[in-house]
Design an enzyme around this catalytic site. Structure first.
Site, PDB file in Angstrom:
ATOM      1  N   LYS A  53       0.842  -1.195   0.000  1.00 18.83           N
ATOM      2  CA  LYS A  53       0.000   0.000   0.000  1.00 18.83           C
ATOM      3  C   LYS A  53       0.884   1.254   0.000  1.00 18.83           C
ATOM      4  O   LYS A  53       0.634   2.191  -0.762  1.00 18.83           O
ATOM      5  CB  LYS A  53      -0.863  -0.023   1.273  1.00 18.83           C
ATOM      6  CG  LYS A  53      -1.950   0.968   1.313  1.00 18.83           C
ATOM      7  CD  LYS A  53      -3.080   0.497   0.449  1.00 18.83           C
ATOM      8  CE  LYS A  53      -4.380   1.156   0.735  1.00 18.83           C
ATOM      9  NZ  LYS A  53      -5.432   0.526  -0.054  1.00 18.83           N
ATOM     10  N   LYS A  66      -3.937 -11.777  -6.606  1.00 24.37           N
ATOM     11  CA  LYS A  66      -5.102 -12.485  -6.047  1.00 24.37           C
ATOM     12  C   LYS A  66      -6.388 -11.792  -6.504  1.00 24.37           C
ATOM     13  O   LYS A  66      -6.407 -10.565  -6.726  1.00 24.37           O
ATOM     14  CB  LYS A  66      -5.026 -12.539  -4.521  1.00 24.37           C
ATOM     15  CG  LYS A  66      -5.202 -11.206  -3.831  1.00 24.37           C
ATOM     16  CD  LYS A  66      -5.562 -11.362  -2.350  1.00 24.37           C
ATOM     17  CE  LYS A  66      -6.002 -10.024  -1.769  1.00 24.37           C
ATOM     18  NZ  LYS A  66      -6.732 -10.043  -0.564  1.00 24.37           N
ATOM     19  N   LYS A 126     -11.580  -7.626  -3.895  1.00 25.78           N
ATOM     20  CA  LYS A 126     -12.696  -6.691  -4.037  1.00 25.78           C
ATOM     21  C   LYS A 126     -12.196  -5.391  -4.654  1.00 25.78           C
ATOM     22  O   LYS A 126     -12.931  -4.707  -5.347  1.00 25.78           O
ATOM     23  CB  LYS A 126     -13.315  -6.378  -2.670  1.00 25.78           C
ATOM     24  CG  LYS A 126     -13.878  -7.588  -1.963  1.00 25.78           C
ATOM     25  CD  LYS A 126     -14.781  -7.135  -0.819  1.00 25.78           C
ATOM     26  CE  LYS A 126     -14.944  -8.197   0.221  1.00 25.78           C
ATOM     27  NZ  LYS A 126     -13.969  -8.098   1.323  1.00 25.78           N
TER      28      LYS A 126
HETATM   29  N1  AQP Z   1      -8.211 -14.262  -3.851  1.00 26.00           N
HETATM   30  C1  AQP Z   1      -8.431 -14.888  -2.708  1.00 26.00           C
HETATM   31  N2  AQP Z   1      -8.266 -16.232  -2.625  1.00 26.00           N
HETATM   32  C2  AQP Z   1      -8.496 -16.896  -1.465  1.00 26.00           C
HETATM   33  N3  AQP Z   1      -8.921 -16.282  -0.325  1.00 26.00           N
HETATM   34  C3  AQP Z   1      -9.100 -14.941  -0.366  1.00 26.00           C
HETATM   35  N4  AQP Z   1      -9.509 -14.046   0.550  1.00 26.00           N
HETATM   36  C4  AQP Z   1      -9.533 -12.807   0.007  1.00 26.00           C
HETATM   37  N5  AQP Z   1      -9.145 -12.866  -1.280  1.00 26.00           N
HETATM   38  C5  AQP Z   1      -8.866 -14.177  -1.551  1.00 26.00           C
HETATM   39  C6  AQP Z   1      -9.896 -14.394   1.923  1.00 26.00           C
HETATM   40  O1  AQP Z   1     -11.202 -13.882   2.129  1.00 26.00           O
HETATM   41  C7  AQP Z   1     -11.343 -13.487   3.493  1.00 26.00           C
HETATM   42  C8  AQP Z   1     -11.914 -12.071   3.555  1.00 26.00           C
HETATM   43  O2  AQP Z   1     -10.929 -11.160   3.063  1.00 26.00           O
HETATM   44  P1  AQP Z   1     -11.118  -9.621   2.780  1.00 26.00           P
HETATM   45  O3  AQP Z   1     -12.375  -9.135   3.382  1.00 26.00           O
HETATM   46  O4  AQP Z   1      -9.838  -8.909   3.122  1.00 26.00           O
HETATM   47  O5  AQP Z   1     -11.297  -9.648   1.184  1.00 26.00           O
HETATM   48  P2  AQP Z   1     -10.502  -8.992  -0.015  1.00 26.00           P
HETATM   49  O6  AQP Z   1     -11.154  -9.370  -1.280  1.00 26.00           O
HETATM   50  O7  AQP Z   1      -9.032  -9.259   0.123  1.00 26.00           O
HETATM   51  O8  AQP Z   1     -10.835  -7.471   0.277  1.00 26.00           O
HETATM   52  P3  AQP Z   1     -10.258  -6.152  -0.295  1.00 26.00           P
HETATM   53  O9  AQP Z   1     -11.126  -5.083   0.275  1.00 26.00           O
HETATM   54  O10 AQP Z   1     -10.108  -6.199  -1.770  1.00 26.00           O
HETATM   55  O11 AQP Z   1      -8.884  -6.105   0.372  1.00 26.00           O
HETATM   56  P4  AQP Z   1      -7.464  -6.058  -0.328  1.00 26.00           P
HETATM   57  O12 AQP Z   1      -7.357  -4.668  -0.850  1.00 26.00           O
HETATM   58  O13 AQP Z   1      -6.581  -6.375   0.835  1.00 26.00           O
HETATM   59  O14 AQP Z   1      -7.435  -7.114  -1.398  1.00 26.00           O
HETATM   60  C9  AQP Z   1      -9.962 -13.609   4.136  1.00 26.00           C
HETATM   61  O15 AQP Z   1      -9.883 -14.822   4.847  1.00 26.00           O
HETATM   62  C10 AQP Z   1      -9.028 -13.663   2.954  1.00 26.00           C
HETATM   63  O16 AQP Z   1      -7.853 -14.408   3.245  1.00 26.00           O
END
Ligand code: AQP
Length: 330
Positions: free
Chosen positions: A111, A194, A197
Site C-alpha cells: 500500500k 489475487k 474486491k
Molecule cells: N483471492 C483470494 N483467494 C483466497 N482467499 C481470499 N480471501 C480474500 N481474497 C482471496 C480471503 O477472504 C477473506 C476475507 O478477506 P477480505 O475481506 O480482506 O477480502 P478482499 O477481497 O481481500 O478485500 P479487499 O477489500 O479487496 O482487500 P485487499 O485490498 O486487501 O485485497 C480472508 O480470509 C481472505 O484471506
C-alpha cells in the site's frame, strides 16, 4: 470444542476468492467447531469509505454470509463495531506490538509503495493489531483464512506469545487454517495477483451476485497460460485457477477434472467452468435476494450474534485488565 474465529470486510461485494479461500470453510466449520464470524467494519474504514455505502455494504454482506450457508443457530455472526471490546484490546496490544514488526507487513508495504507512505492512514498501518485483537479476544484456536492473511496470523501469534510471557498465560496462541487448495484464487485477468474486491480489473473478479451473462463473459475472456494441456500445476497458474473454481462449483476433484479434460482444449474448459459456476451461484443468489427483502430480520440475527460475542469478549477483557495492572472501577 475447538474455537474458530474469522472475519471479512464490508468493502465491496463478496467474490469467488473470498468464498473458496474462506467462506466455504466457515460453513463447514460451524458444524464441527464453536465458530465466531465477524463483519469487520472497523477494518473497512482503514481506507476511506462513504458512510451510507458502508452501512448498506454491511447489511449486504450479512445477507451474503447467510445465503452461502451460515446458520445463526450454529455459529455466532456479528458486526465488529457492535462489540467495542475489540478496540479496547487493540489498544492494549498496540503497546505490546512493535513499530518494526508492523512495518514488515507486506500488505502495508504494498500500500505504501502504491500511494506514498505519508498518505496511508495510521489505522491501515495498525490494522494487523486490531486483527490480532479480533482473534485473541475470543481465545480462538483456529483461524480459517486465505493465503494473503498468513503473515498477519503469524504476527497475532507473536503478539499473543509476547503478552503471555510478559503478563502470564492469558491468550490461546491460535493456528492458521489455510486450505491446501484454493487458498489464493487469482484475478482472471492477472494470474499474478489475487482476486480481490479492490482489484484494478473488474473483469478479473467474479462476484457471487454476478448474473449468468456476466459470469459467462468474464470466464470467456479470462487469461490462459501458454501450451494446450489442462493440468493443475505451478507452471499453469491461470488454468489451475479455472480448474480450482470448477472443482468447487461441481464438487469434482482436481484429478477427475484433469482426466475429463485430457485431449480437450481451453474453450471446452471455459465453457464448463461458466456452466458449472452459473449453476452453483443460482441458489445462493436466490437466497440472497430473499434475505435482503427482510433487513429487520438480518438486524435481529446480528444483534443475537453481538450479544453472544460480547459476553466472551467481556470475560477476556476482565482478565486482560487485571493482568496489565489497571485499577478496577468501583
Ligand atoms: N483471492 C483470494 N483467494 C483466497 N482467499 C481470499 N480471501 C480474500 N481474497 C482471496 C480471503 O477472504 C477473506 C476475507 O478477506 P477480505 O475481506 O480482506 O477480502 P478482499 O477481497 O481481500 O478485500 P479487499 O477489500 O479487496 O482487500 P485487499 O485490498 O486487501 O485485497 C480472508 O480470509 C481472505 O484471506
Amino acid at each position: 470444542m475447538t474455537r474458530v474465529l474469522s472475519g471479512i470486510q464490508p468493502t465491496g461485494e463478496v467474490h469467488l476468492g473470498n468464498y473458496i479461500g474462506a467462506l466455504q470453510h466457515w460453513v463447514t466449520d460451524q458444524y464441527e467447531h464453536e465458530s465466531y464470524y465477524c463483519i469487520v467494519d472497523l477494518h473497512a474504514i482503514t481506507t476511506p469509505q462513504e458512510p451510507e455505502r458502508l452501512r448498506a455494504a454491511t447489511l449486504d454482506l450479512a445477507a451474503t454470509l447467510l445465503a452461502v450457508g451460515l446458520e445463526p443457530d450454529r455459529c455466532t455472526l456479528f458486526v465488529q463495531s457492535h462489540v467495542p471490546e475489540h478496540t479496547e484490546l487493540a489498544w492494549i496490544l498496540n503497546c505490546v506490538a512493535t513499530f518494526g514488526e508492523l512495518r514488515r507487513m507486506t500488505q502495508f508495504k504494498d500500500k505504501a509503495a502504491k500511494q506514498r507512505e505519508a498518505g496511508v492512514s495510521v489505522g491501515y498501518f495498525d490494522y494487523p493489531v486490531l486483527q490480532a485483537a479480533d482473534i485473541l479476544i475470543y481465545q480462538a484456536d483456529r483461524v480459517p483464512v486465505g493465503e494473503d492473511q498468513r503473515q498477519h496470523l503469524e504476527l497475532t501469534r507473536n503478539i499473543a506469545q509476547r503478552f503471555n510471557a510478559r503478563f502470564g498465560d492469558t491468550f490461546i496462541v491460535p493456528e492458521p487454517a489455510i486450505p491446501k487448495v484454493g487458498a489464493k484464487i487469482l484475478d482472471l485477468q492477472n494470474p499474478l495477483a489475487k482476486m480481490s474486491k479492490s482489484a484494478d480489473s473488474p473483469q478479473g473478479t467474479i462476484k457471487l451476485t454476478d448474473s449468468r451473462d456476466v459470469v459467462a463473459k468474464k470466464i470467456k475472456v479470462a487469461v490462459t497460460d501458454s501450451g494446450r494441456e489442462i493440468l493443475a500445476s505451478p507452471d499453469k497458474p491461470a488454468i489451475t485457477n479455472l480448474l480450482t473454481i470448477l472443482s468447487v462449483a461441481t464438487g469434482k476433484s482436481l484429478s477427475d477434472l484433469e482426466d475429463s479434460f485430457r485431449d480437450r482444449g481451453y474453450a471446452d474448459l471455459k465453457r464448463e467452468v461458466a456452466e458449472g459456476l452459473i449453476a452453483f451461484l443460482e441458489p445462493i443468489q436466490e437466497r440472497y435476494a430473499e434475505l435482503l427483502g427482510d433487513p429487520a430480520e438480518i438486524g435481529r440475527q446480528l444483534e443475537i450474534g453481538a450479544t453472544k460475542a460480547q459476553k466472551v469478549a467481556q470475560a477476556t477483557m476482565a482478565g486482560v485488565y487485571d493482568r496489565v495492572g489497571f485499577l478496577p472501577r468501583k
